[in-house]
Structures are given as C-alpha cells and as structure tokens.
Design an enzyme around this catalytic site. Structure first.
Site, mmCIF file in Angstrom:
data_model
loop_
_atom_site.group_PDB
_atom_site.id
_atom_site.type_symbol
_atom_site.label_atom_id
_atom_site.label_comp_id
_atom_site.label_asym_id
_atom_site.label_seq_id
_atom_site.Cartn_x
_atom_site.Cartn_y
_atom_site.Cartn_z
ATOM 1 N N GLY A 243 2.741 89.749 -72.901
ATOM 2 C CA GLY A 243 3.758 89.145 -73.742
ATOM 3 C C GLY A 243 4.157 87.772 -73.248
ATOM 4 O O GLY A 243 4.274 86.826 -74.020
ATOM 5 N N MET B 132 4.667 85.309 -69.165
ATOM 6 C CA MET B 132 4.489 85.219 -67.716
ATOM 7 C C MET B 132 5.498 84.233 -67.149
ATOM 8 O O MET B 132 5.664 83.130 -67.675
ATOM 9 C CB MET B 132 3.058 84.778 -67.385
ATOM 10 C CG MET B 132 2.786 84.613 -65.899
ATOM 11 S SD MET B 132 2.973 86.181 -65.005
ATOM 12 C CE MET B 132 3.302 85.564 -63.358
ATOM 13 N N GLU B 133 6.116 84.621 -66.036
ATOM 14 C CA GLU B 133 7.287 83.937 -65.503
ATOM 15 C C GLU B 133 6.987 82.740 -64.611
ATOM 16 O O GLU B 133 7.716 82.472 -63.647
ATOM 17 C CB GLU B 133 8.149 84.932 -64.711
ATOM 18 C CG GLU B 133 7.523 85.475 -63.417
ATOM 19 C CD GLU B 133 6.753 86.775 -63.583
ATOM 20 O OE1 GLU B 133 6.553 87.473 -62.580
ATOM 21 O OE2 GLU B 133 6.368 87.085 -64.716
ATOM 22 N N HIS C 150 14.044 88.216 -70.047
ATOM 23 C CA HIS C 150 13.283 88.871 -68.978
ATOM 24 C C HIS C 150 12.620 87.823 -68.076
ATOM 25 O O HIS C 150 12.748 87.868 -66.846
ATOM 26 C CB HIS C 150 12.249 89.792 -69.612
ATOM 27 C CG HIS C 150 11.329 90.484 -68.656
ATOM 28 N ND1 HIS C 150 11.356 91.844 -68.452
ATOM 29 C CD2 HIS C 150 10.321 90.016 -67.861
ATOM 30 C CE1 HIS C 150 10.427 92.166 -67.577
ATOM 31 N NE2 HIS C 150 9.780 91.072 -67.202
ATOM 32 N N GLU C 151 11.889 86.880 -68.683
ATOM 33 C CA GLU C 151 11.186 85.888 -67.866
ATOM 34 C C GLU C 151 12.174 84.975 -67.141
ATOM 35 O O GLU C 151 11.913 84.547 -66.011
ATOM 36 C CB GLU C 151 10.237 85.065 -68.740
ATOM 37 C CG GLU C 151 9.217 85.879 -69.533
ATOM 38 C CD GLU C 151 8.426 86.867 -68.696
ATOM 39 O OE1 GLU C 151 8.205 86.609 -67.492
ATOM 40 O OE2 GLU C 151 8.030 87.908 -69.242
ATOM 41 N N GLU D 97 9.773 93.533 -61.656
ATOM 42 C CA GLU D 97 9.756 93.945 -63.066
ATOM 43 C C GLU D 97 10.924 94.834 -63.455
ATOM 44 O O GLU D 97 11.458 94.710 -64.560
ATOM 45 C CB GLU D 97 8.422 94.622 -63.386
ATOM 46 C CG GLU D 97 7.211 93.727 -63.171
ATOM 47 C CD GLU D 97 7.273 92.422 -63.963
ATOM 48 O OE1 GLU D 97 8.068 92.320 -64.912
ATOM 49 O OE2 GLU D 97 6.523 91.503 -63.604
#
Length: 829
Positions: free
Chosen positions: A256, A258-259, A290-291, A313
C-alpha cells in the site's frame, strides 16, 4: 542471494560504524541498466579484520578500498569481501545495476497511456542491494547524499531536499542517519502539487497521465497530511525531523505504501483515477497516518533486527487508526479494523505457522520477511490498544517519548522499548509483554449465566487462555425483532480467569450478552445458544456499526470452525447484509462469502446456488433506496464477482443495457469493466480479438492487468497453456500483470483440461521460488488452487511442502494455504 544471517549482522554491527554514503546514479543508460557509483565512509572497531558488502549488481566495474583495488572476481553469493579493514575506511564501488520489473530495487515502468518512463526505488525489506551496493541491515544507519543524472524532462525527488543543478543533473542534501531499507528516489516526468503546513513543505506526485486525478485528490491528501501532522506533534515531544514531506504515488507498487523518510511512496491506485468507495478513501487516509507515524516509530528510531518488526508496524497500525478516527471525518475506522484487519490477523493466528507478536529468535532475514503478516499488524495493534488501556494515555506516551529520546537516530529493541514504558508507568510492563507479546494463538471469551424464574442469578465473563483482558461486555434486549442496547461496561479478567458481572444479577434474561463489546481486545468469542439466535434474528437491526462488525467477524469465525454450516452463514448474509450501511462491512462480508464460503466450503455442484444468493444480495444493495455512490460501487463489485454463469447480466453491464440496471459507464469504471470482461472470457463469450480491441481503446496499466486476467480466464487447452507459460516463465510479466494473470486463471472453473493444472502447480511451484518473494507471494496468494477442495489436493500440497529446496517464503506461504485447505476439507466433510 543467501539471506543475511542474524549472527552475520551482529558481527558486522560490532565491527562497523557507517558514517555516510555518496550515491551517484546515471538513469540515462537505456532500458535495462543504470549506472551507480557508491562511496561509503565507515570505521572498523578492529583494524585488520574483514567483512563483506551486499552487492546485487549486473556488472561490477570497479571496487577500491582505501585506495587499494579489490579483486573483481571474488564476489560470491552477491557479497563482496572487504579484507584488511583500517580504522577509518573509504570504499568506492562502480556498478551497473539492473532495473526491476517486480518492485524490488529500482523499478522501471513505461506508462502505456503515453509511453512516458518512470523509475522509483523500493529498498525494503532487503532490496537495497538491487538499488546500490551497501551494508544492508537496519542497525548500520548512515547519512545518504544522492546525485542523479536523468533525462532532461524528468523530475527527481528523494529522501532529502534538493533540486536540479543543470539540465538532467539533480543533487540532494545528505539525509539524517537512516537505514538502507528506507533509501528511495522517484523519477520521471512527474505531475506535482505542492502546499505547506506548519512550516513543512508538502508535495504529492504522480505520473503525468493521471495528473488530472492527482489535482482532484490533492486537497484531501493535504488535509489528511495536515491533520496527521497536527496530531503527531501533540503526541510526540520531538517535531517531525526530516525536513520536507513528499508523498509519491508510484505504479506497480507491491504494498500500500512505504515509510521512506521525507519521501513516502504509495501505490498509485490510491490516486483514484477510477471511482472509489468511501472505504477506499478511508484506507488511503489510514495509510497517510500510518506512514507518518513511522517517521518517529521506525525511521527516527529503528529496530536493531527484523524480529522487532512489530515495533514498527504494530505501533503505526494502532496510531494510524486512532489518528484518523479522532482527527478526520473517518470516525468509524475502528469498524474497518475490526471487520477487515482483524480477520487477516485471526486467520494467521490460528494456523500452524503462527508466531509471537515479538518473534524473537529470527535467525535470518528470509525468515523475518514472512512475518509481515496479520500478526505483526492487526494482532500487534490490538495488543497496543490493550497496553494503552492498561497504562493510560499519559503514561504510555510519556514512555514512548522517553524511548524516542534515548534512541533518536539510532536503533533499539524490545527490551529498550519496555524499559522506557516501565520507567514512565512504574508498572510491570515486562510481565505484560510476556503474556501478550511472547505467546501465540487466540484466547476465547464467553459469558456464563445462571437463570431462575426468568431472572439472572449468576453471570461471569470467562477467559480461556494465557492473557489478561480489559474487555467490554454489552447487554442487549430483543424488542419487536430489534436488538436494543440495555447497558455496557468494561471488565478486567485475569488469564484463564473469571470476572463477575454483578450488574446483570436480578435482571431479566438478556437476548444477547456480547463479550469484547467495542472490540477492544484480541480474542475469539463464543456466544451462548440464545445469544446466537438473537444475532441471527436481529444482527442487521443493531445501531452501532462496530458492534455489527464484531458480530459479523464472530459469524465468520463460526463457519470457519464448523460451528455453523455454510448454508446457515449464507442465510445470515442474505437476511442482514442488504441493510448494512458501512462499505467496509459489506465489501468484507461479500468477499469472504464468495472466496471462502462459496468457492471452498460448498461442494462444486452447490457453488452456483451460493453465487446466486450473493448476486441477489448485491442486487438488493444496488437497488436500495437512498444508496449512495460508494455503496452502489461496492454492490456493483459484488454483482460482477458473483455473476459466474450469468452472461446476459454481464453483457448488460458491459454494453447497451446498462440503463436497465441503472449503471452508467463512469460508475462502472475501468477496473470493474475489465472484471466483467474477465468473467465473460471465462464463459467463452469473448476472445483474444475482443480483449485486444478493448485494450486498444484504453491502453492504461490498469487495463493491461485486466487484459492479462481476461486472457488467463479464457477456456480451452491452447489459451490455458499460453497463460500458464506467461505466468511461469521468468521476466515475461511485471509484478502487476502477473497478479492479473494469476487472478484470472481459475475463473474458467472446470474447463477442459484445467484440473491437470492443479498437479502442475505443485510440481512447478518450488522452482518459481528462485524468482523472489514478490513472485512467490503472487503465485501462492492468487494462483493457489483453493477451489480444488479434496484429499488429493491436500496430498499434493503436503508432498510439495515436504520437498527439498523451498525458499522460506514459499514454505511459509504454502503451509498457510495448506492449513486453509485442510480447514475447507473439514468443513465440507
């Protein structure tokens, strides 16, 4: 490439302190290769010792250590030996690197819409050596300075601020210390939109063919980003440390998002160039939060080794859902977590491959990578929710900030995390962790009552398992066919213990007593017979969407465990889903009902009837008065996916009779249009010529993936063999077109000769492991013959699993599929 062993990583971390990388990349050399000159400056704690560099180059042109040329013939297993290190070292490596077609390393993409070329780097989890030579482990952080040669019409963005110094020449400032798996760049003729919030420059980027959609979506992206930043700055003592904040929507992305600090990469399906549901928008919002949480928890402080993946996570999952629930319009996001994310984790936690949240003892990176699963995300986030409830917000976030302050720009492990929380709270956090983080499986919660003369005389919440729980208990009455809440309260129950429910005593017998009310803990539920009868009667009448989600998940668990039969589950769906208002609930229930209940739990002769039930439910949802565009789209998806033998309905959707169904072309969208074509292909209603004609009308990457699905769905020996060869021949399909082909192959269920491919699948799967984890995940996630539910398929899978030479990812994912297949056999017996 052998997986990096933990022992090797420990030795290398003891020897080395890496200070900086200078990367000079040349993206002008053609379609296959790009140039990479890497200079690494590092210290060695024991001069005279040696180590190795992780190297995944197409061509190694030069390697010089402290002015001494290295033997270019010595690299083996993608490792370059570095003998005789000095105290202070400089390593220069010149390589030609190969572009990726699987989203690992520097991925190159040609946009079929306009022929424009794009590249983006995905270095996680262990793909950095495909991008540049490096010491690829999370605890060897360094500063990274990039210079890039690119075509003159390209824009290049990276982790740090920078810009174009001359036509085709880009330079970027050194980053703060980060891990190799977080290094990225995004390049091509990008369409960009910029804003600013709280002194931080914001950018969103996409390929130019979807630039109009990006312009439309940018305001919501900036709104979500600003709300997330505001909350993070209230939660964390330290402000966002990485300067600017770009979010780049990239094609053919495996995940979905990537940080990568300063340059988050996101799958460009979230630009929504086709109509989205409200659930799709909520998923994107959660991804933004989230990221961003990772910028602190994962990027500022990073795990030492991959067995602490959950530290990244689980926390980001928890905070992402909490932020969007409390700070954005997506106030029911915990409902989505309960119905969608928890089911992913519940399944993983009941398989033979389950593992603790804190999976200590992971010996190599290949073993660690298969733990990117529902346990690390959903179960871990649920554990964090319990921890926050136990400690309280103030103590929890005080501990988090202490943890970040102690280890900023460095690395930490579980012990460091627990020490900071224990110091802030004064509680036995390590004891809590032993119960929650070091154990496996699901506890079970149930309520036991005794009744005399219609009144409750005894009531207890019973916990079967090894963990303490802070769980809600909801009490409901059935009034004129509707479930109406009477009261609810929170109860603390010890591991394997019983907690009294005094408020129930002396009152009339409730219609439903629901443990884990409000879904605050991680456990299976078991309702008494009267409560389940009330659920069957009144599930759709419950006002609270989260309560409905808990009960839908309970029904899912019951049918998987054989507590109710597939027919009963479909009856509950038929009765209650047409009135459901939450997209995520409708979509998740329809998906499970189709993929699992109908396609694996029903006998082949009964599947058409099961699809008919789901088709009727979807039609009712579509025709429901007042149904909004979002719910209509969910219903349309369900209608298409369950029209397995309904060529007339499919043609009506595709062609002239859409008005009869009240659906227009724009509402159908390109993804659904190709889903219709794939179903028609499976029925033999369209051929390769029609597929090619449709593709020529809209030559997008979404259409290419849909066309591969349609081609793979075509019945007939020649079409099946051609599809099989495309799937199993390395390099023919990109990661995303491979997904399409794998998803389409079994749609023509029962076509001539197709059964023989079940045996071929297990025979050819082991060799496919050499193509990498992304390919293996596709072949096991999308191509596994889940519908061939029989003792023979179990035997073939068991023989394959017992064979030699399986990669860790193949072995783990095959074991998961085998567990689900055995479950299906038990349910159907």
């Amino acid at each position: 490439m052998p997986a990096l062993q933990r022992a090797e990583a420990l030795t290398r971390a003891r020897l080395l302190t890496v200070h900086e990388y200078q990367l000079d990349l040349d993206l002008t050399r053609g379609e296959d290769l790009f140039g990479c000159t890497t200079v690494i400056r590092f210290d060695c704690a024991e001069p005279g010792e040696g180590t190795f560099l992780d190297l995944r180059a197409a061509v190694l042109r030069r390697a010089v250590l402290n002015g001494r040329p290295l033997d270019l013939a010595t690299p083996a297993d993608h490792r370059l030996p570095l003998p005789g290190l000095a105290e202070h070292n400089e390593l220069l490596v010149e390589t030609d690197q190969r572009y990726s077609r699987t989203g690992e390393g520097l991925h190159r993409f040609v946009d079929p819409a306009d022929g424009a070329v794009y590249a983006y780097a995905n270095s996680s989890p262990d793909a950095a050596p495909r991008f540049f030579p490096c010491f690829d482990q999370p605890d060897l952080k360094a500063r990274f300075a990039l210079t890039v040669a690119a075509p003159d019409d390209w824009t290049v963005i990276a982790n740090a601020a920078g810009g174009q110094q001359a036509p085709g020449r880009w330079e970027f400032e050194p980053t703060l210390p980060i891990s190799t798996y977080l290094v990225t760049l995004v390049a091509g003729p990008l369409h960009s939109v910029y804003a600013e919030h709280d002194g931080i420059r914001l950018g969103v980027h996409s390929r130019r063919s979807i630039g109009a959609a990006l312009e439309r979506e940018a305001p919501e992206m900036f709104e979500l980003t600003a709300a997330s930043f505001d909350r993070m700055h209230r939660v964390f003592t330290e402000r966002y440390p990485f300067g600017k904040y770009d979010q780049a929507f990239v094609p053919e992305f495996n995940w979905g998002a990537m940080e990568n600090p300063g340059c988050v990469t996101i799958a460009d399906r979230f630009v929504f160039h086709a109509p989205p549901t409200e659930g799709d928008r909520e998923t994107r919002a959660m991804g933004v939060a989230h990221e961003m949480a990772h910028m602190w928890f994962g990027d500022l402080v990073t795990m030492k080794w991959w067995d602490d993946l959950w530290l990244n996570e689980s926390f980001a999952e928890y905070l992402g859902y909490r932020v969007i629930t409390e700070e954005t319009r997506f106030t029911e996001a915990w409902t989505t977590f309960g119905i969608r994310r928890k089911s992913w984790g519940h399944d993983a936690d009941q398989r033979s491959t389950t593992h603790p949240i804190a999976a200590t003892g992971v010996n190599d990176i290949a073993e660690a990578m298969v733990n990117f699963d529902g346990i690390a995300y959903a179960k871990g986030a649920s554990a964090v929710r319990q921890l926050v409830a136990w400690l309280g917000d103030e103590a929890f976030f005080a501990g988090i900030n202490e943890y970040l302050a102690r280890h900023r720009y460095g690395n930490a492990d579980l012990g460091d995390f627990l020490a900071a929380l224990a110091d802030s709270s004064g509680k036995d956090v390590r004891g809590w962790a032993e119960r929650w983080l070091a154990t496996t499986g699901l506890d079970t919660l149930r309520v036991e009552t005794t009744v005399e003369a219609g009144l409750v005389t005894g009531a207890e919440l019973v916990a079967e398992g090894t963990r303490p729980h802070l769980a809600g208990v909801g009490v409901y009455d059935l009034v004129q066919g509707r479930l109406v809440p009477r009261e609810s309260y929170e109860v603390e129950v010890a591991p394997g213990g019983r907690a009294p429910l005094p408020k129930l005593l002396g009152g009339p017998v409730p219609a439903l007593v629901l443990p884990n009310h409000q879904d605050s803990t991680w456990a299976k539920l078991r309702l008494d017979q009267a409560s389940w009868h009330s659920v069957r009667t009144g599930l759709g009448t419950l006002h609270d969407p989260l309560t409905r989600a808990v009960l839908w998940e309970h029904a899912r668990d019951l049918v998987r465990d054989g507590g109710i039969g597939p027919a009963e589950y479909l009856t509950v769906v038929e009765q209650h889903l047409p009135g459901e208002s939450v997209d995520a609930v409708v979509e998740t229930v329809l998906l499970f009902a189709r993929q699992v209940v109908v396609q694996t739990y029903l006998a082949p002769a009964e599947r058409a009837g099961g699809h008919a039930v789901l088709r009727a439910v979807s039609r009712k949802l579509l025709e429901r008065p007042g149904a909004g565009a979002s719910l209509r789209l969910v219903a349309l998806r369900g209608l298409v996916e369950n029209s397995t033998g309904e060529a007339g309905l499919l043609w009506a959707l595709l062609d002239a009779d859409r008005e009869e169904l009240g659906v227009d072309r724009q509402e159908l969208g390109v993804e659904l249009r190709w889903a219709v074509l794939a179903r028609l292909a499976a029925l033999g209603e369209v051929d390769e010529e029609r597929i090619a004609a449709e593709l020529s009308c809209e030559p997008s990457d979404v259409a290419q993936q849909g066309a591969e699905a349609a081609r793979a769905a075509l019945p007939g020996a020649a079409a099946k063999e051609a599809a099989w060869q495309r799937i199993f021949t390395p390099g023919v399909l990109s990661n995303q077109t491979l997904l399409g082909a794998a998803a389409g192959f079994w749609l023509s269920e029962g076509s001539e000769g197709q059964d023989a491919y079940v045996a071929r699948y297990f025979a050819e799967l082991p060799a496919a492991g050499a193509r990498g984890d992304v390919v293996v995940r596709t072949l096991l996630g999308r191509l596994f013959p889940a519908g061939a539910v029989s003792a023979e398929t179990v035997r073939l899978a068991e023989e394959c699993l017992a064979g030699e030479g399986l990669t860790p990812a193949t072995r783990r994912l095959l074991a998961d599929q085998l567990d689900d297949l055995r479950r299906a056999v038990r349910v159907t017996d």
